[in-house]
Design a protein around this motif. Structure first.
Motif, PDB file in Angstrom:
ATOM      1  N   LEU A 258     -50.062  51.719  46.918  1.00  0.00           N
ATOM      2  CA  LEU A 258     -49.756  53.103  47.286  1.00  0.00           C
ATOM      3  C   LEU A 258     -48.383  53.210  47.950  1.00  0.00           C
ATOM      4  O   LEU A 258     -47.657  54.203  47.731  1.00  0.00           O
ATOM      5  N   GLN A 259     -47.988  52.220  48.741  1.00  0.00           N
ATOM      6  CA  GLN A 259     -46.653  52.237  49.331  1.00  0.00           C
ATOM      7  C   GLN A 259     -45.574  52.094  48.257  1.00  0.00           C
ATOM      8  O   GLN A 259     -44.490  52.694  48.361  1.00  0.00           O
ATOM      9  N   LEU A 260     -45.853  51.328  47.211  1.00  0.00           N
ATOM     10  CA  LEU A 260     -44.916  51.234  46.090  1.00  0.00           C
ATOM     11  C   LEU A 260     -44.778  52.579  45.387  1.00  0.00           C
ATOM     12  O   LEU A 260     -43.667  52.982  44.995  1.00  0.00           O
ATOM     13  N   MET A 261     -45.893  53.283  45.242  1.00  0.00           N
ATOM     14  CA  MET A 261     -45.844  54.604  44.630  1.00  0.00           C
ATOM     15  C   MET A 261     -45.038  55.580  45.486  1.00  0.00           C
ATOM     16  O   MET A 261     -44.243  56.373  44.972  1.00  0.00           O
ATOM     17  N   GLU A 262     -45.229  55.518  46.794  1.00  0.00           N
ATOM     18  CA  GLU A 262     -44.504  56.402  47.701  1.00  0.00           C
ATOM     19  C   GLU A 262     -42.998  56.191  47.609  1.00  0.00           C
ATOM     20  O   GLU A 262     -42.212  57.130  47.783  1.00  0.00           O
ATOM     21  N   ARG A 263     -42.586  54.959  47.314  1.00  0.00           N
ATOM     22  CA  ARG A 263     -41.154  54.638  47.221  1.00  0.00           C
ATOM     23  C   ARG A 263     -40.611  54.870  45.815  1.00  0.00           C
ATOM     24  O   ARG A 263     -39.442  54.572  45.542  1.00  0.00           O
ATOM     25  N   ASN A 264     -41.478  55.343  44.910  1.00  0.00           N
ATOM     26  CA  ASN A 264     -41.111  55.543  43.507  1.00  0.00           C
ATOM     27  C   ASN A 264     -40.711  54.239  42.823  1.00  0.00           C
ATOM     28  O   ASN A 264     -39.954  54.248  41.851  1.00  0.00           O
ATOM     29  N   ALA A 265     -41.212  53.123  43.357  1.00  0.00           N
ATOM     30  CA  ALA A 265     -40.984  51.834  42.717  1.00  0.00           C
ATOM     31  C   ALA A 265     -41.873  51.680  41.486  1.00  0.00           C
ATOM     32  O   ALA A 265     -41.528  50.935  40.556  1.00  0.00           O
ATOM     33  N   ILE A 266     -43.016  52.348  41.501  1.00  0.00           N
ATOM     34  CA  ILE A 266     -43.937  52.359  40.372  1.00  0.00           C
ATOM     35  C   ILE A 266     -44.526  53.754  40.240  1.00  0.00           C
ATOM     36  O   ILE A 266     -44.405  54.584  41.148  1.00  0.00           O
ATOM     37  N   THR A 267     -45.164  54.011  39.119  1.00  0.00           N
ATOM     38  CA  THR A 267     -45.967  55.217  38.949  1.00  0.00           C
ATOM     39  C   THR A 267     -47.413  54.804  38.747  1.00  0.00           C
ATOM     40  O   THR A 267     -47.698  53.640  38.412  1.00  0.00           O
TER      41      THR A 267
END
Length: 520
Positions: free
Chosen positions: A263-272
């Motif tokens: 979820l933190q990766l999603m928040e950073r737009n590193a992944i979808t």
């Protein structure tokens, strides 16, 4: 339909999650599993915007369904509160093109806190009534008074970090005692003092002559000794239970931080949502990485789980050959929490990857006990290798990894995390991600301990001329790197050591009995 837990080696006993947590280890020596794992998925997108506590509620509610909503919220609020120095509990940091998930922001500065701040609270609600903290409600207190007929002795062997985290979690819990054994001379000075200075009237700490595997095997024998169980039950009304990751209540809270990382990766737009992520996990007992497997079974898009080992690379050999052989030299390394030759949680993975073939697991564990090794069928190995990768680092590579990470990314890491960092770099050099898995995947390295738990190793690795004492090393490291030693570690030098006993492995049962008899 209720969720039941049974042994990896058979299903003669079917227990609720509360009963499994309270018992710790199955009577036949196996580990508790549930065949419902994976039947219910967690919608990752629905967790977006939530805090760690809310995510924990969803994951634990799925894995431990006989704990009601009120019980879970009480446990979570107490476990993940002001004792953590970061409000996100397990913050994600960028590390070059990759990411590192910091699991060491709890009271003992190691990843074990994530589970061992939760386990005592869960255990308090399994039937014998231990309140979780001083703010327990009056209703909880009344329930405790009526239920406290049986007392619990938590029995744990530690390779370094579990012991302190368990001691901190269970210290002064009513109707509960805790006994921790650690291998003499095979933990860091900081780790040792964390245990020997532990507060609490219900705690017992003892060094044993031998290595971690010797201590852990002895603990398992004590659990399986019916005479000890009968003596404790009839004499002092004490039941033994475990805080090691063999206890399912210790394992499942670790699943939460895999979801939080995603979820933190999603928040950073590193992944979808839906993108697969790889995790590199320093591990000796296989529990930390098994939690990632559980996360995948719950629906988290996990592409690959890579085991990072130190010189005691028994898991590496198993994952590359299919043969697990504990009859091998034992090396004392700078990453003592991974100096393990018998990886208990591997048994759970074998159960699930063999589609619940408990007869096979029982046979393999029998071979390990009596012959010192086992070999899995080739088809099973191939299936395991589709998900689990592996790598390892020797002592020079660990030191170089700490140095290079500091030089290149200005990030300070402990020697366990450095094993994982080295394996990640080796993956890059071999172009493993692009050759085996198509397009590159986002990678997350799990960082398992504060670098200040191992100040001498870290300091020397980055070129410092370290003083003789570990606490002076902390000061030198802090000054050289403009970082700060956690108060709970630096302050150990001022605390008196309470526990100085050193015993042989054969003396452990009597030590446990004496400790149990002190419970009142």
């Amino acid at each position: 339909m209720p969720t039941y837990f049974h042994s990896t080696r058979g299903n003669a006993d079917m227990l609720t999650s509360k009963q499994a947590i309270r018992q710790g280890l199955a009577h036949d020596g196996g580990l508790f599993v549930t065949d419902d794992l994976g039947n219910r998925h967690v919608d990752v997108e629905s967790l977006q915007g939530g805090d760690y506590q809310g995510i924990a509620r969803q994951i634990l509610g799925t894995l431990l369904p006989d704990f009601n909503d009120t019980e879970l919220w009480e446990c979570i609020d107490a476990a993940y509160g002001s004792q953590w120095d970061d409000p996100s509990i397990t913050p994600l940091r960028q590390l070059g093109d990759d990411y590192v998930l910091e699991l060491f922001h709890g009271p003992t500065c190691a990843f074990k806190d994530v589970a061992l701040q939760m386990l005592p609270r869960l255990m308090a609600r399994t039937g014998y009534g231990v309140p979780d903290d001083a703010n327990a409600s009056r209703e909880d207190g009344m329930r405790t008074a009526s239920a406290a007929r049986e007392r619990i002795m938590i029995l744990t062997a530690t390779s370094g970090d579990t012991g302190k985290a368990a001691l901190e979690g269970f210290a002064d819990a009513p109707d509960t005692g805790i006994t921790v054994f650690y291998p003499e001379g095979k933990v860091s000075e900081v780790q040792r003092r964390q245990m020997t200075t532990q507060r609490g009237g219900n705690v017992h700490v003892c060094a044993v002559r031998g290595n971690f595997d010797d201590a852990q095997s002895a603990v398992k024998r004590i659990f399986g000794d019916e005479r000890i169980a009968a003596d404790l039950a009839s004499g002092s009304h004490v039941r033994l239970s475990s805080a090691n990751s063999i206890n399912v209540g210790r394992l499942v809270p670790q699943v939460v931080y895999y979801f939080c990382a995603y979820l933190q990766l999603m928040e950073r737009n590193a992944i979808t949502a839906g993108d697969e992520v790889e995790f590199v996990v320093p591990t000796g007992n296989f529990g930390d990485i098994l939690a990632g497997y559980y996360a995948k079974r719950l629906g988290l898009p996990v592409a690959r789980l890579t085991v990072a080992s130190d010189r005691n690379n028994v898991l590496y050999d198993f994952l590359t050959t299919g043969t697990y052989d504990r009859e091998r030299p034992f090396f004392q390394t700078t990453s003592p929490s991974m100096d393990i030759l018998v990886s208990s949680n591997l048994e759970r993975m074998l159960y699930y990857m063999s589609d619940g073939d408990s007869d096979l697991v029982d046979s393999l564990m029998g071979d390990l006990k009596h012959r010192g090794s086992f070999t899995v069928p080739s088809a099973l190995l191939s299936r395991i290798q589709e998900l689990f990768g592996c790598g390892w680092a020797d002592e020079d590579e660990v030191s170089r990894a700490i140095h290079d990470c500091w030089e290149h990314d200005h990030y300070l890491m402990d020697p366990h995390t450095a094993c994982g960092y080295h394996v990640m770099r080796m993956q890059e050099q071999a172009h493993e991600r692009t050759q085996e898995h198509g397009s590159a995947k986002t990678r997350v390295l799990l960082s398992t301990a504060s670098p200040y738990k191992f100040p001498r190793v870290v300091g020397r690795s980055i070129g410092l001329n370290c003083p003789d004492g570990d606490f002076e090393c902390m000061d030198a490291l802090a000054q050289a790197t403009s970082t700060e030693a956690p108060d709970q570690l630096r302050g150990l030098s001022d605390l008196p050591e309470r526990f100085t006993d050193v015993i042989d492995i054969a003396e452990m049962p009597q030590y446990v009995i004496r400790a149990a008899n002190t419970l009142s």
